[in-house]
Enzyme design. Structure first.
Site, PDB file in Angstrom:
ATOM      1  N   TYR A 202       0.849  -1.195   0.000  1.00  0.00           N
ATOM      2  CA  TYR A 202       0.000   0.000   0.000  1.00  0.00           C
ATOM      3  C   TYR A 202       0.882   1.241   0.000  1.00  0.00           C
ATOM      4  O   TYR A 202       1.628   1.484   0.941  1.00  0.00           O
ATOM      5  CB  TYR A 202      -0.928  -0.009   1.219  1.00  0.00           C
ATOM      6  CG  TYR A 202      -1.792   1.232   1.324  1.00  0.00           C
ATOM      7  CD1 TYR A 202      -2.649   1.595   0.288  1.00  0.00           C
ATOM      8  CD2 TYR A 202      -1.744   2.052   2.458  1.00  0.00           C
ATOM      9  CE1 TYR A 202      -3.437   2.727   0.376  1.00  0.00           C
ATOM     10  CE2 TYR A 202      -2.537   3.193   2.552  1.00  0.00           C
ATOM     11  CZ  TYR A 202      -3.378   3.524   1.509  1.00  0.00           C
ATOM     12  OH  TYR A 202      -4.153   4.643   1.587  1.00  0.00           O
ATOM     13  N   ASN A 289      -7.332   0.995 -18.919  1.00  0.00           N
ATOM     14  CA  ASN A 289      -8.719   1.024 -19.389  1.00  0.00           C
ATOM     15  C   ASN A 289      -8.701   0.950 -20.906  1.00  0.00           C
ATOM     16  O   ASN A 289      -8.193   1.858 -21.569  1.00  0.00           O
ATOM     17  CB  ASN A 289      -9.434   2.293 -18.940  1.00  0.00           C
ATOM     18  CG  ASN A 289      -9.656   2.320 -17.439  1.00  0.00           C
ATOM     19  OD1 ASN A 289      -9.489   3.343 -16.801  1.00  0.00           O
ATOM     20  ND2 ASN A 289     -10.027   1.206 -16.844  1.00  0.00           N
ATOM     21  N   ARG A 291     -10.756   1.475 -23.236  1.00  0.00           N
ATOM     22  CA  ARG A 291     -11.980   2.144 -23.710  1.00  0.00           C
ATOM     23  C   ARG A 291     -11.800   3.643 -23.567  1.00  0.00           C
ATOM     24  O   ARG A 291     -10.810   4.106 -23.002  1.00  0.00           O
ATOM     25  CB  ARG A 291     -13.183   1.697 -22.873  1.00  0.00           C
ATOM     26  CG  ARG A 291     -12.959   1.935 -21.379  1.00  0.00           C
ATOM     27  CD  ARG A 291     -14.191   1.765 -20.536  1.00  0.00           C
ATOM     28  NE  ARG A 291     -13.881   1.748 -19.112  1.00  0.00           N
ATOM     29  CZ  ARG A 291     -13.657   2.809 -18.361  1.00  0.00           C
ATOM     30  NH1 ARG A 291     -13.683   4.016 -18.893  1.00  0.00           N
ATOM     31  NH2 ARG A 291     -13.389   2.684 -17.078  1.00  0.00           N
TER      32      ARG A 291
END
Length: 328
Positions: A202, A289, A291
């Site tokens: 993290y 992504n 798209r």
């Protein structure tokens, strides 16, 4: 060029794609659920086809109904917008089987980047820096604790099919691992119908930087700079800014060129966005992504390039006319 494009979406993005098609002289077909019969995208399109009742599962996600709408209207291409079926590789394969062009990337690239575990492995193989973490799926708390001990706390559990900040749980000590793992897996199953999770270190104070690209079938790819989407609430983006104020030109060129070279190796065609976390001068691949993104107009306003028109052109087999030196 396509004669008629069916827009497999609704609302704002359907209207956005309609505008680009009209400006290019391409006929448009809107699809709609019975609840959307008076919607703006339906009124603006040249033709419209009702594909089912109000439930999106029975309308906008109903692949056989959308393919029937293509055949009834004579549409030779489909633009998916974002959301719904825009990253569904099975939808692309079915369109290909019916000789209908998908305005987007190849189904294999959608599949590769849609699974976060596979995407991370692919990014590593393409030479992109990745966040230290598990080499694959985490199946139980014992396995998770072993990985977390190697990485050092805090760690974050993420859904393999995740998106929109869902299926993500931070873990600060090993005593919380079992419960956190169950929580992340349950949310992932509920949200994505896929309970698989993995673990990463993290990063506590990173910036979220995404690189917008567009490529054609001839392996010409350009980047349109970055967007900084670090301003978030519950891992949901609130504000997009370009150019980012936290990276200089050297860092910008470094990550943009690395992204382009990796996607050329992959043979990627269409618009896409590669997302990174940036901390202490280092970039770490997070996801891609495959798209158009909701926030694409931020880049369009700065570069003056219409991403939807470029998507349509490259899908129709045109060579990219934009050179990297043209983009400011």
């Amino acid at each position: 060029m396509f004669e008629k494009v069916l827009i497999a979406n609704r609302g704002e993005i359907a209207v956005r794609v309609l505008r680009a098609c009209k400006e290019m002289g391409i006929q448009t077909v809107a699809i709609y659920s019975s609840a959307d019969k008076d919607a703006m995208h339906v009124k603006l399109a040249d033709e419209s086809v009702c594909i089912g009742p109000a439930s999106s599962l029975k309308s906008y996600l109903n692949i056989p109904a959308i393919i029937s709408a293509c055949e009834v209207s004579g549409a030779d291409a489909v633009h998916p917008g974002y959301g719904f079926l825009s990253e569904n590789f099975g939808f692309v394969e079915k369109l290909e089987a019916h000789n209908i062009k998908f305005i987007g990337p190849k189904s294999e690239h959608i599949k590769m980047m849609g699974d976060k575990i596979l995407a991370k492995e692919s990014a590593r193989n393409l030479g992109l820096p990745t966040i230290p973490g598990s080499s694959g799926e985490i199946k139980n708390a014992k396995e998770a604790i072993t990985v977390a001990n190697e990485l050092g706390y805090p760690v974050i559990i993420k859904a393999s099919s995740g998106g929109g900040g869902r299926g993500m749980v931070k873990v600060f000590r090993k005593e919380d691992m079992d419960e956190s793992l169950k929580k992340a897996s349950t949310e992932a199953e509920k949200s994505f119908n896929d309970g698989r999770v993995y673990i990463e270190k993290y990063l506590q104070n990173p910036k979220h930087i995404e690189i917008q690209i567009i490529g054609d079938e001839y392996n010409n790819i350009v980047h349109l700079g970055e967007r900084d989407c670090s301003m978030q609430r519950r891992n949901q983006k609130l504000i997009e800014e370009t150019p980012s104020v936290v990276i200089d030109d050297d860092k910008r060129n470094e990550i943009c060129n690395l992204t382009i070279n990796s996607l050329k190796t992959m043979g990627y065609c269409s618009a896409g966005t590669v997302e990174y976390l940036y901390e202490d001068g280092n970039f770490y691949f997070m996801e891609m992504n495959t798209r158009l993104q909701v926030e694409h107009p931020v880049t369009e306003m700065v570069t003056g390039i219409d991403l939807v028109k470029e998507q349509i052109k490259v899908a129709a087999g045109e060579k990219l006319k934009i050179k990297q030196s043209d983009i400011k």
